[in-house]
Design a protein around this motif. Structure first.
Motif, PDB file in Angstrom:
ATOM      1  N   ASN B 225      93.472  30.497  69.908  1.00 62.72           N
ATOM      2  CA  ASN B 225      92.201  30.846  70.553  1.00 62.72           C
ATOM      3  C   ASN B 225      92.177  30.435  72.007  1.00 62.72           C
ATOM      4  N   PRO B 226      92.936  31.118  72.849  1.00 66.66           N
ATOM      5  CA  PRO B 226      92.904  30.760  74.267  1.00 66.66           C
ATOM      6  C   PRO B 226      91.514  30.973  74.837  1.00 66.66           C
ATOM      7  N   ALA B 227      91.103  30.111  75.751  1.00 66.73           N
ATOM      8  CA  ALA B 227      89.746  30.190  76.280  1.00 66.73           C
ATOM      9  C   ALA B 227      89.585  31.320  77.284  1.00 66.73           C
ATOM     10  N   ASP B 228      90.646  31.632  77.993  1.00 61.69           N
ATOM     11  CA  ASP B 228      90.551  32.707  78.970  1.00 61.69           C
ATOM     12  C   ASP B 228      91.921  33.345  79.169  1.00 61.69           C
ATOM     13  N   THR B 229      91.989  34.368  79.996  1.00 64.19           N
ATOM     14  CA  THR B 229      93.255  35.089  80.167  1.00 64.19           C
ATOM     15  C   THR B 229      94.334  34.199  80.770  1.00 64.19           C
ATOM     16  N   PHE B 230      93.942  33.253  81.599  1.00 64.93           N
ATOM     17  CA  PHE B 230      94.959  32.373  82.190  1.00 64.93           C
ATOM     18  C   PHE B 230      95.688  31.608  81.091  1.00 64.93           C
ATOM     19  N   VAL B 231      94.909  31.012  80.196  1.00 60.69           N
ATOM     20  CA  VAL B 231      95.524  30.228  79.118  1.00 60.69           C
ATOM     21  C   VAL B 231      96.322  31.147  78.197  1.00 60.69           C
ATOM     22  N   ALA B 232      95.747  32.298  77.897  1.00 59.00           N
ATOM     23  CA  ALA B 232      96.450  33.242  77.009  1.00 59.00           C
ATOM     24  C   ALA B 232      97.790  33.617  77.604  1.00 59.00           C
ATOM     25  N   ASP B 233      97.821  33.790  78.906  1.00 60.21           N
ATOM     26  CA  ASP B 233      99.046  34.216  79.559  1.00 60.21           C
ATOM     27  C   ASP B 233     100.025  33.076  79.751  1.00 60.21           C
ATOM     28  N   ARG B 259      88.977  47.777  66.215  1.00 63.88           N
ATOM     29  CA  ARG B 259      88.069  46.861  65.521  1.00 63.88           C
ATOM     30  C   ARG B 259      88.515  45.443  65.768  1.00 63.88           C
ATOM     31  N   ILE B 260      87.521  44.589  65.954  1.00 68.42           N
ATOM     32  CA  ILE B 260      87.850  43.165  66.112  1.00 68.42           C
ATOM     33  C   ILE B 260      86.962  42.364  65.198  1.00 68.42           C
ATOM     34  N   GLU B 261      87.323  41.097  65.016  1.00 68.41           N
ATOM     35  CA  GLU B 261      86.566  40.303  64.047  1.00 68.41           C
ATOM     36  C   GLU B 261      85.355  39.625  64.645  1.00 68.41           C
ATOM     37  N   ALA B 262      85.561  39.011  65.804  1.00 70.12           N
ATOM     38  CA  ALA B 262      84.432  38.247  66.353  1.00 70.12           C
ATOM     39  C   ALA B 262      84.370  38.402  67.849  1.00 70.12           C
ATOM     40  N   LEU B 263      83.173  38.283  68.371  1.00 64.71           N
ATOM     41  CA  LEU B 263      82.993  38.313  69.811  1.00 64.71           C
ATOM     42  C   LEU B 263      82.569  36.937  70.292  1.00 64.71           C
ATOM     43  N   PRO B 264      82.991  36.554  71.488  1.00 66.64           N
ATOM     44  CA  PRO B 264      82.431  35.308  72.039  1.00 66.64           C
ATOM     45  C   PRO B 264      80.948  35.479  72.303  1.00 66.64           C
ATOM     46  N   GLU B 265      80.241  34.363  72.465  1.00 65.82           N
ATOM     47  CA  GLU B 265      78.783  34.365  72.483  1.00 65.82           C
ATOM     48  C   GLU B 265      78.148  35.295  73.481  1.00 65.82           C
ATOM     49  N   ASN B 266      78.565  35.211  74.752  1.00 62.04           N
ATOM     50  CA  ASN B 266      77.805  35.919  75.773  1.00 62.04           C
ATOM     51  C   ASN B 266      78.296  37.341  76.016  1.00 62.04           C
ATOM     52  N   GLY B 270      79.035  46.836  76.362  1.00 59.43           N
ATOM     53  CA  GLY B 270      79.058  47.212  77.785  1.00 59.43           C
ATOM     54  C   GLY B 270      79.740  46.190  78.664  1.00 59.43           C
ATOM     55  N   SER B 271      79.894  44.916  78.215  1.00 61.38           N
ATOM     56  CA  SER B 271      80.553  43.916  79.089  1.00 61.38           C
ATOM     57  C   SER B 271      82.035  44.216  79.180  1.00 61.38           C
ATOM     58  N   GLU B 272      82.601  43.849  80.305  1.00 63.53           N
ATOM     59  CA  GLU B 272      84.052  43.978  80.460  1.00 63.53           C
ATOM     60  C   GLU B 272      84.731  42.835  79.722  1.00 63.53           C
ATOM     61  N   ILE B 273      85.772  43.179  79.015  1.00 62.62           N
ATOM     62  CA  ILE B 273      86.496  42.140  78.285  1.00 62.62           C
ATOM     63  C   ILE B 273      87.993  42.319  78.457  1.00 62.62           C
ATOM     64  N   THR B 274      88.734  41.310  78.071  1.00 67.07           N
ATOM     65  CA  THR B 274      90.184  41.441  77.966  1.00 67.07           C
ATOM     66  C   THR B 274      90.567  41.080  76.548  1.00 67.07           C
ATOM     67  N   ALA B 346      94.046  39.160  64.601  1.00 68.94           N
ATOM     68  CA  ALA B 346      94.910  38.642  65.667  1.00 68.94           C
ATOM     69  C   ALA B 346      94.374  38.933  67.056  1.00 68.94           C
ATOM     70  N   CYS B 347      93.255  39.698  67.107  1.00 65.02           N
ATOM     71  CA  CYS B 347      92.726  40.048  68.425  1.00 65.02           C
ATOM     72  C   CYS B 347      91.739  39.015  68.905  1.00 65.02           C
ATOM     73  N   VAL B 348      91.972  38.489  70.092  1.00 61.41           N
ATOM     74  CA  VAL B 348      91.043  37.522  70.678  1.00 61.41           C
ATOM     75  C   VAL B 348      90.389  38.167  71.877  1.00 61.41           C
ATOM     76  N   VAL B 349      89.057  38.143  71.894  1.00 58.29           N
ATOM     77  CA  VAL B 349      88.327  38.747  72.995  1.00 58.29           C
ATOM     78  C   VAL B 349      88.035  37.688  74.057  1.00 58.29           C
ATOM     79  N   LEU B 350      88.434  37.980  75.281  1.00 53.41           N
ATOM     80  CA  LEU B 350      88.214  37.029  76.374  1.00 53.41           C
ATOM     81  C   LEU B 350      87.368  37.668  77.461  1.00 53.41           C
ATOM     82  N   THR B 351      86.567  36.858  78.099  1.00 58.33           N
ATOM     83  CA  THR B 351      85.717  37.411  79.140  1.00 58.33           C
ATOM     84  C   THR B 351      86.291  37.186  80.540  1.00 58.33           C
ATOM     85  N   ALA B 352      87.180  36.243  80.674  1.00 54.71           N
ATOM     86  CA  ALA B 352      87.672  35.965  82.039  1.00 54.71           C
ATOM     87  C   ALA B 352      89.178  36.032  82.073  1.00 54.71           C
TER      88      ALA B 352
END
Lengths: 286, 352, 268
Positions: B225-233, B259-266, B270-274, B346-352
């Motif tokens: 569960n990386p917190a953002d794209t930097f950590v994921a990368d 399809r994904i399992e969960a979205l982060p809170e905010n 319509g929001s942009e995600i990675t 296996a899909c993690v949704v990140l906002t940043a």
């Protein structure tokens, strides 16, 4: 390309000119000087070619002995002062930012390049009655009236230290600036206060550099000729002064040459000692 | 036992920001890694903890005592430097005994401790040797022994293994981990090698080029569960696909809905995600398949490295990397059409 | 507390280094022909005299010529020597290097006497060329040490890279070695120049009676009568040295030229 073995004669060309120059203009002069030291003095002129060890026998006079002892004493004193002050000084410099280091280096190198004549003159002025710092002390109320401190033993010491100090710093600069900056930090994390760090780690790891510097500065000051003449009274004249005196004013070139050869042997011995100490850098257990 | 607290730590050198906005709690007795690319501030942070630098702002507390203004030589931490910083003029034994000497321990106590430590780091009988006679790995161990001599409250290490060759490094990683577990000393190790961090630590603090902490967690947490794209990368390899959130359980990548399992809170529609998906979670099937987890495309490259097979798929503007074992290798070749399957778990949704 | 002590220490050293110069500077601006500090009356007379009286101009000219030529000669000896020792491994390398170092390591008096006897024997005693050559040999150590330092700093792999790209040894020298060593050559020359300007005893022994250099003139002036022009000369020398080394400091990497390592960047 680097560190090949040179093949063929043509390749040795670059070395030819320097080698010739050095041999002709350095080795030969010394050979001649060595020869002259065995010659006899001819009154009124230079010398007659002869072979006698009279000149060396003359070295064992009281005058020569006294001057030798004094020269060694004053040089050792100046070396000790210069290194004692110069080591922490250079250490501080090497910890500064690059820009600040450049400023200090320019100052030191400018002072270093000053002629001994100029330094002697400047110090004689600084310690004189009319223009010197004794006036400052009078003004501050520490003295009653201005005096002249030059020529004198302290003037001589001050002048020699002044000449030798920049040299001391420049000799200490490379090893101190290459000191791993993490060494003092490691000592601190191990519990050593900054003062303890300085004495146990900084001084400790640079022991051989310090000894080498002491010897180099000693040898350097041994060769001063002008400072003792201008800032010192006749009883303060060092060996170098004596040698020149004999050579020029008493026209006794052979004796001067003998003294010079003796002096050279002592100096080379010291330089050899420095290299030896530099080689045996083994750490000792405390 | 409360542990080490870093509160609102900032450090500037003139106008250069080295570390900012750091709030961390390092629990007692754990092995923590500060991980990040060079220039991210991890070594500066370590040095702040050691007391070799003062923070521009913020406080440092150890077991509830404020040590921010305490000079380095009073903190009783052990530190191993990247250059090891062994004292060249002292023998191995005298290096190790240095801190004991400072504290005026008597000769026999010193001797005992030195022998104890040399046993611990597996260099028995080396006390009289000179530093110059040691190999890289041996020096490493002397540096460790020296830092541990006074049983420090914190054990700090600044990229200690970077100068060693790969095999030795791996051996040392395990050794150090076992040593730490045996002694139970709170340990902080700085490294830029994420494999090293993953191998050795209980907790990883990931720092980024913005000189801030991006995430702190166990290796597995950070990986999964990386917190953002930097950590994921930065940790492992990840496929990072930019898209839009298109519902409470779906995202749209280049026109395709997944399809994904969960979205982060905010995150709302319509929001942009990675989207971050690990290559080993993606499978590839030959031909074009449609579905809520399928992205069709064309095989750009197949890389067979023996223990694994990597397939590079060009899918609607993205390049997706899939990794599989030789056994489960799909029957595709370069140029074939194929479909990547991205399981929702296996899909993690990140906002940043 | 520690910081303040350190500043104080540095300030004291600075005062020690600067005060003779300051006093001399003050004296040089004195209006009358007496040595008083602080100066009584302000005048640039003495500087004017320094640069207009032939009694001073001739020594200045002599010193300049000797400095310029001898430094060039010293450089011409040091460069091929340093290059040869860097490039080839010969068993006599150390001996040659020692020979290059020797002139400067010995007490100047000895070197001076050596030269004196030599030139007297050869018959060129009292000629300016004797002084020039003597200075060149005496000072060859400086460019030799600095240029060797420069050669040392050339990464072997850079040379090898050039070779793999087709450069023969001449091309390597021209395109790789020379540019990297250039700044050390310049600083070696500058050192030599300044030291030659200031050098007394060798110049005195070799041809002091016929070729009067500035230091010789100053020494004579000291013995036979004070004049504040000497103070003006001192200030001139100090400023000249500061200017030359300041330029090197500004445009070159002075710490590295003096033996420090290349600056490391602050990381992490």
């Amino acid at each position: 390309m680097i560190e090949d073995k040179p093949k063929g004669l043509r390749v040795h060309l670059p070395i030819l000119y320097p080698a010739v120059m050095l041999v002709v203009f350095f080795v030969i002069p010394f050979g001649i000087m060595l020869a002259v030291s065995f010659f006899q003095r001819e009154p009124g002129g230079f010398y007659t070619t002869d072979f006698s060890i009279d000149n060396y026998a003359n070295l064992f006079t009281m005058l020569f002995g006294r001057v030798l002892v004094f020269s060694i004493f004053i040089s050792a004193l100046c070396a000790a002062i210069c290194v004692a002050v110069g080591f922490p000084f250079t250490y501080f410099i090497t910890r500064m930012r690059r820009k600040a280091q450049v400023v200090w280096l320019v100052i030191l190198v400018s002072v270093l390049s000053l002629s001994a004549v100029i330094v002697a003159f400047a110090w004689s002025l600084l310690l004189s009655q009319t223009a010197g710092i004794s006036n400052l002390f009078v003004w501050l109320g520490l003295m009653e009236k201005p005096v002249s401190w030059s020529p004198g033993i302290w003037a001589l010491t001050a002048g020699m230290c002044y000449i030798a100090f920049p040299y001391t710093v420049l000799v200490l600069y490379p090893p101190l600036s290459r000191l791993d900056p993490h060494l003092p930090e490691a000592a601190q994390t191990l519990g050593a206060s900054p003062v303890t760090t300085f004495f146990t780690v900084v001084l400790g790891s640079l022991r051989s550099a310090i000894v080498a510097t002491l010897i180099m500065v000693f040898a350097f000051t041994l060769g001063t000729y002008l400072i003792p003449q201008i800032l010192g009274r006749p009883q303060h004249w060092t060996l170098s002064v004596l040698i020149t005196d004999e050579a020029v004013y008493h026209s006794n070139l052979p004796l001067a040459a003998a003294m010079a050869v003796f002096f050279m042997v002592v100096s080379l011995g010291l330089v050899g000692l420095t290299t030896l100490i530099g080689k045996s850098r083994g750490p000792t257990t405390q | 036992m409360a542990g080490l607290f870093l509160q609102d730590i900032h450090k500037h050198f003139g106008s250069v920001v080295a570390v900012q906005n750091v709030d961390l709690r390092i629990p007692h007795g754990r092995f923590v890694c500060f991980l990040g690319p060079s220039g991210c501030g991890k070594t500066t942070l370590l040095r702040l903890i050691a007391g070799l630098e003062r923070p521009t702002r913020g406080r440092i507390l150890l077991e509830e005592a404020d040590i921010t203004d305490q000079p380095a030589h009073q903190r009783n931490f052990g530190m191993v430097f990247q250059s090891l910083a062994l004292f060249p003029h002292l023998s191995v034994g005298d290096n190790i005994a240095y801190s004991l000497r400072i504290r005026k321990a008597d000769a026999s106590a010193r001797q005992r401790r030195v022998d104890e430590l040399l046993e611990l780091v597996r260099l028995p009988g080396y006390a009289a040797r000179h530093i110059s006679q040691l190999s890289g790995g041996q020096r490493q161990r002397v540096a460790i022994a020296r830092a541990l001599a006074i049983e420090p409250r914190l054990f700090l290490l600044d990229e200690p293994l970077s100068a060693l060759d790969a095999k030795l490094r791996e051996d040392m990683q395990l050794e150090m981990r076992m040593l730490q577990q045996r002694l139970g000393v709170t340990t902080i190790l700085v490294t830029h090698d994420q494999r090293e961090a993953m191998t050795m630590s209980d907790l990883i603090v990931v720092m980024g080029t913005d000189n801030q902490v991006h995430q702190m967690g166990t290796p597995l947490e950070i990986y999964r569960n990386p917190a953002d794209t930097f950590v994921a990368d930065f940790i492992g390899t990840s496929n990072l696909l930019k898209g839009i959130c298109s519902g409470s359980r779906q995202v749209t990548i280049s026109g395709k809905t997944l399809r994904i399992e969960a979205l982060p809170e905010n995150v709302k529609a319509g929001s942009e995600i990675t989207l971050s998906v690990r290559p080993e979670d993606i499978s590839v099937v030959a031909g074009v398949r449609e579905g809520e987890s399928h992205l069709p495309g064309r095989v750009a490259f197949v890389r067979d490295v023996g223990s694994s097979v990597e397939i590079y798929l060009d899918c609607s503007g993205f390049q997706i990397i899939s990794q599989s074992t030789p056994k489960s290798r799909p029957a595709v070749r370069q140029g074939d059409t194929a479909t990547a399957v991205l399981p929702p778990s296996a899909c993690v949704v990140l906002t940043a | 507390m520690n910081r303040a002590l350190r500043q104080l220490f540095l300030a004291l050293v600075l005062i020690f280094l600067a005060s003779p110069i300051v006093v001399v500077g003050g004296v040089s601006l004195n209006e009358k022909k007496s040595l008083y500090f602080p100066p009584q009356g302000f005048s640039l007379n003495w500087y004017v005299e320094l640069f207009t009286e032939s009694a001073w101009l001739i020594p200045i000219e002599n010193s300049m010529i000797i400095a310029t030529l001898s430094s060039l000669a010293a450089l011409s000896i040091a460069l091929p020597l340093a290059y040869f020792l860097w490039r080839y491994r010969v068993f006599y390398a150390r001996a040659l290097f020692m020979l290059g170092i020797a002139p400067f390591m010995l007490p100047p008096v000895i070197t001076a006497i050596g030269f004196l006897t030599f030139w007297a024997t050869v018959g060129l005693y009292g000629q300016m060329v004797a002084t020039i050559v003597s200075h060149a040999i005496f000072f060859v150590t400086l460019p030799l040490v600095t240029i060797s330092l420069g050669f040392e700093s050339i990464d072997r792999e850079i040379v090898e890279a050039a070779e793999t790209m087709g450069a023969d040894s001449k091309a390597v020298f021209r395109t790789v070695v020379f540019p990297m060593v250039r700044s050390y050559m310049v600083s070696g020359y500058a050192f030599c120049f300044v030291l030659s300007l200031n050098e007394y005893i060798v110049a005195y022994m070799v041809s002091g009676f016929t070729v009067e250099t500035l230091p010789i003139k100053i020494f004579n002036a000291l013995r036979y009568g004070y004049t504040p022009v000497m103070a003006a000369v001192t200030v001139f020398f100090v400023l000249l040295a500061a200017l030359i080394f300041g330029l090197i400091g500004r445009f070159g990497d002075l710490p590295r030229l003096m033996g420090a390592l290349a600056p490391e960047s602050r990381n992490n």
